[in-house]
Design an enzyme around this catalytic site. Structure first.
Site, PDB file in Angstrom:
ATOM      1  N   LYS A  47       0.843  -1.202   0.000  1.00  0.00           N
ATOM      2  CA  LYS A  47       0.000   0.000   0.000  1.00  0.00           C
ATOM      3  C   LYS A  47       0.877   1.250   0.000  1.00  0.00           C
ATOM      4  CE  LYS A  47      -3.841  -2.427   2.115  1.00  0.00           C
ATOM      5  NZ  LYS A  47      -4.538  -2.877   3.341  1.00  0.00           N
ATOM      6  N   GLN A  91      -4.475  -1.513   9.523  1.00  0.00           N
ATOM      7  CA  GLN A  91      -4.404  -2.844   8.912  1.00  0.00           C
ATOM      8  C   GLN A  91      -5.009  -3.881   9.847  1.00  0.00           C
ATOM      9  OE1 GLN A  91      -3.265  -3.557   5.711  1.00  0.00           O
ATOM     10  NE2 GLN A  91      -4.059  -5.606   6.141  1.00  0.00           N
ATOM     11  N   ASP A 114     -10.951   2.875   4.075  1.00  0.00           N
ATOM     12  CA  ASP A 114     -11.305   1.455   3.969  1.00  0.00           C
ATOM     13  C   ASP A 114     -12.816   1.298   3.817  1.00  0.00           C
ATOM     14  OD1 ASP A 114      -9.462  -0.551   3.747  1.00  0.00           O
ATOM     15  OD2 ASP A 114      -9.047  -0.697   5.897  1.00  0.00           O
TER      16      ASP A 114
END
Ligand code: NAD
Length: 278
Positions: A47, A91, A114
């Site tokens: 990422k 994460q 997200d």
């Protein structure tokens, strides 16, 4: 035909890099990694690299495995108030002693790239989406690349998790498809799949879905990422048998995976533009 997720993701990144090059302030993404889980570390690195490729400002924040809930929430609050940061990603999975739900709900919904905050999930449910969960949104981009009209199509989503299956079903419904959601208690999965013009699998069981369960000419999108004992990666679908009946199919790797990261960047750009317009 194969849906080439790598190529579609690369095209998206190239387009974003062209846009970002003209910006004064760069879009910013902060990624928090708690602990040193090897798979999570790889995801976070990928990422970060993708962010740098398109010219985003990035902050990679590594926290020790024994961080307290209060310390983690304080870190998120700091990022919520940091004007360089448009997107915040924690994460997952988090170590067991941490409450992931409270962590997600602490992220400013306008920075929730997200798309997991209940406010963003609620907006998706109401068909007024803002920041949409990356993997299902990436699947919609892959489906758009086939040029097939989704309106009225029979879609079967296998898997009902909060991060993939459920928002995936909502995306397809918002595209005016007819959606069936299957899960571990679903009876006669092969028969359900046989009705599907479009199949999206997010289960986590290697090569479970057989080609003979798929309708001739269906589109098959395989979200699953499963590692075999020999180290190779495969999806939830038995690719060899399914590609013989599908009209379009995603490979694993090289299908949905690259799209998830490209969509994260896309979401960061959307969050950036919304904040710039304020
Ligand atoms: P999860 O474990 O949270 O959910 C799995 C779902 O599959 C559950 O709803 C469960 O009921 C269902 N299921 C389990 N066994 C089943 C069976 N025999 N028949 C039908 N349904 C069954 O998993 P998740 O987080 O949604 O991830 C699913 C898969 O997708 C994993 O392989 C994961 O690695 C992968 N994934 C890939 C990406 C990507 O970017 N490509 C992103 C997220 C997850």
């Amino acid at each position: 035909m194969i849906i080439d997720g790598r190529k579609i993701a690369q095209d998206l990144r190239t387009d974003m890099a062209t846009q970002v090059a003209l910006f004064g302030r760069k879009p910013g993404l902060a990624v928090i990694l708690v602990g040193d889980d090897p798979a999570s570390s790889v995801y976070v690195r990928n990422k970060g690299n993708a962010c740098e490729e398109v010219g985003f400002y990035t902050e990679k924040i590594n926290k020790p495995n024994d961080i307290t809930q209060a310390e983690l929430l304080a870190e998120i609050e700091r990022l919520n108030n940091d004007d360089r940061v448009d997107g915040i990603l924690v994460q997952l999975p988090l170590p067991k002693h941490l409450d992931a739900n409270q962590v997600i709900e602490t992220i400013d919904p306008t920075k929730d790239v997200d798309g997991f905050h209940s406010e963003n999930i609620g907006k998706l449910m109401q068909n007024k989406p803002f920041l949409r969960p990356c993997t299902p949104k990436g699947v919609m981009t892959l489906l758009a690349a086939t040029g097939v009209d989704l309106v009225g199509k029979n879609c079967v989503v296998v898997g009902a998790s909060n991060i993939v299956g459920r928002p995936m079903a909502m995306e397809l419904l918002n595209a005016r498809a007819t959606v069936t959601i299957c899960h571990s208690k679903t009876q006669d999965l092969p028969n359900k799949l046989k009705q599907a013009d479009i199949v999206v699998t997010a289960v986590g069981i290697a090569q479970m879905i057989q080609g003979e369960w798929i309708k001739q000419g269906a589109i098959v999108i395989d979200v699953g990422i499963n590692r075999l004992d020999n180290g190779s990666l495969v999806g939830d679908v038995d690719f060899e048998s399914a590609e013989k009946v599908a009209s379009w199919i995603t490979p694993v790797p090289g299908g949905v995976g690259p799209m998830t990261i490209a969509t994260l960047l896309e979401n960061t750009l959307i969050a950036y533009k919304a904040r710039e317009e304020k």
